[in-house]
Design a protein around this motif. Sequence first.
Motif, PDB file in Angstrom:
ATOM      1  N   GLY A   3       0.906  -1.141   0.207  1.00 39.06           N
ATOM      2  CA  GLY A   3      -0.006  -0.128   0.107  1.00 39.06           C
ATOM      3  C   GLY A   3       1.041   1.346   0.110  1.00 39.06           C
ATOM      4  N   ILE A   4       0.056   2.541  -0.317  1.00 37.42           N
ATOM      5  CA  ILE A   4       1.003   3.678  -0.376  1.00 37.42           C
ATOM      6  C   ILE A   4       1.549   3.898   0.891  1.00 37.42           C
ATOM      7  CG2 ILE A   4       0.772   6.078  -0.958  1.00 37.42           C
ATOM      8  CD1 ILE A   4       0.635   4.353  -3.060  1.00 37.42           C
ATOM      9  N   SER A   5       0.753   3.855   2.082  1.00 39.21           N
ATOM     10  CA  SER A   5       0.919   3.898   3.302  1.00 39.21           C
ATOM     11  C   SER A   5       2.289   3.043   3.863  1.00 39.21           C
ATOM     12  CB  SER A   5       0.000   3.417   4.343  1.00 39.21           C
ATOM     13  OG  SER A   5      -0.488   2.402   4.239  1.00 39.21           O
ATOM     14  N   GLY A   6       2.705   1.959   3.020  1.00 39.06           N
ATOM     15  CA  GLY A   6       3.778   1.066   3.427  1.00 39.06           C
ATOM     16  C   GLY A   6       5.318   2.069   2.918  1.00 39.06           C
ATOM     17  N   THR A  47       8.074   9.913  -4.385  1.00 36.28           N
ATOM     18  CA  THR A  47       6.800  10.403  -4.819  1.00 36.28           C
ATOM     19  C   THR A  47       6.542   9.814  -6.177  1.00 36.28           C
ATOM     20  OG1 THR A  47       7.503  12.510  -3.630  1.00 36.28           O
ATOM     21  CG2 THR A  47       5.913  12.748  -5.374  1.00 36.28           C
ATOM     22  N   ARG A  48       7.217   9.775  -7.208  1.00 37.76           N
ATOM     23  CA  ARG A  48       6.811   9.012  -8.456  1.00 37.76           C
ATOM     24  C   ARG A  48       6.109   7.823  -8.093  1.00 37.76           C
ATOM     25  NH1 ARG A  48      11.389  11.631 -10.343  1.00 37.76           N
ATOM     26  NH2 ARG A  48      12.595   9.865 -10.356  1.00 37.76           N
ATOM     27  N   THR A  49       6.839   6.833  -7.436  1.00 38.91           N
ATOM     28  CA  THR A  49       6.692   5.605  -7.011  1.00 38.91           C
ATOM     29  C   THR A  49       5.193   5.343  -6.408  1.00 38.91           C
ATOM     30  OG1 THR A  49       8.670   4.513  -6.602  1.00 38.91           O
ATOM     31  CG2 THR A  49       6.963   3.365  -5.512  1.00 38.91           C
ATOM     32  N   SER A  52       2.511   6.621  -8.937  1.00 44.37           N
ATOM     33  CA  SER A  52       2.537   5.391  -9.869  1.00 44.37           C
ATOM     34  C   SER A  52       1.532   4.364  -9.369  1.00 44.37           C
ATOM     35  CB  SER A  52       3.836   4.753 -10.211  1.00 44.37           C
ATOM     36  OG  SER A  52       4.710   5.758 -11.004  1.00 44.37           O
ATOM     37  N   LEU A  53       1.784   4.241  -8.162  1.00 42.26           N
ATOM     38  CA  LEU A  53       0.888   2.882  -7.460  1.00 42.26           C
ATOM     39  C   LEU A  53      -0.636   3.354  -7.410  1.00 42.26           C
ATOM     40  CD1 LEU A  53       3.420   1.509  -4.559  1.00 42.26           C
ATOM     41  CD2 LEU A  53       2.521   0.188  -6.588  1.00 42.26           C
ATOM     42  N   GLU A  54      -0.684   4.524  -7.086  1.00 45.00           N
ATOM     43  CA  GLU A  54      -2.030   5.112  -6.966  1.00 45.00           C
ATOM     44  C   GLU A  54      -2.890   4.982  -8.156  1.00 45.00           C
ATOM     45  OE1 GLU A  54      -3.718   6.158  -4.374  1.00 45.00           O
ATOM     46  OE2 GLU A  54      -2.650   7.441  -3.109  1.00 45.00           O
ATOM     47  N   TYR A  55      -2.295   5.306  -9.356  1.00 44.02           N
ATOM     48  CA  TYR A  55      -2.816   5.462 -10.762  1.00 44.02           C
ATOM     49  C   TYR A  55      -2.901   4.019 -11.101  1.00 44.02           C
ATOM     50  CZ  TYR A  55      -4.012   6.139 -15.484  1.00 44.02           C
ATOM     51  OH  TYR A  55      -4.523   6.313 -16.745  1.00 44.02           O
TER      52      TYR A  55
END
Length: 244
Positions: A3-6, A47-49, A52-55
């Motif tokens: 997850g992004i939070s990780g 930030t880009r990672t 990218s995961l969000e998209y």
Amino acid sequence: MLGISGLVASPTIDLSSPTKSRQRPGSRIPSSTSATTLVESASPALTRTAVSLEYAALRYTGHCPLGMYITPSVTDLLVWDAVFFVHQGYYTDSILKFRLTFPPNYPERPPVIQFLTDVFHPLISQQDGMFNLAPRFRPWRPKEHHVFDVLHWIKAAFKKQALDEIKESECLNKEAYRQIVRPFLVLLASSMLSQSASALFDSDHPSMAGKGPQGMHFHELKPNQLDTLRAKLGLQDWHEATIS
């Protein structure tokens, strides 16, 4: 999937007030460098990672709201262009273009939302099209909130229930807030304007001034082109479909 939070553990941030720098007793920060500068210089790779995961996560069921179409800018991953087809509420049949711009330290801070289509809405500034996220994300919690939450709030903000719960202090367009009690004529005009040829097809439309080009382009089709496209996709004309 991670997850992004990780990726980034971060404190809660209140959208309603500027972030204040805090310094531990005995710690030293060079006078030429502020705490804000240190935060803003977060790793671009992280930030880009995260973005990218969000998209990529938008493909999951329920993540991207129905009626919304999102695409990253071809020149900058941290800028997404979007189109929202409104199907319910006061703004039914509106076609609204907006942009998400991610800060260099995302997900520490939320994306900035700017509407490129003129729309008369309490949470949207008439000067620059900025959309106020604060009523839903006060505070912004990087470990809990994601882009799909932002998109669903944007969609909800055009429905009667959310509009009825907005407070005047949260509104960027006070006049729209005052008119919300008798919205139909005003909002219907806004809806029809969003569908006009100049709003959809004309890149020189005044509402686009100073906002830069949008990544999603609409092209007006001639009747024969429309018939060919319908035949290719197996679609019926609307009037034919309702009669049959």
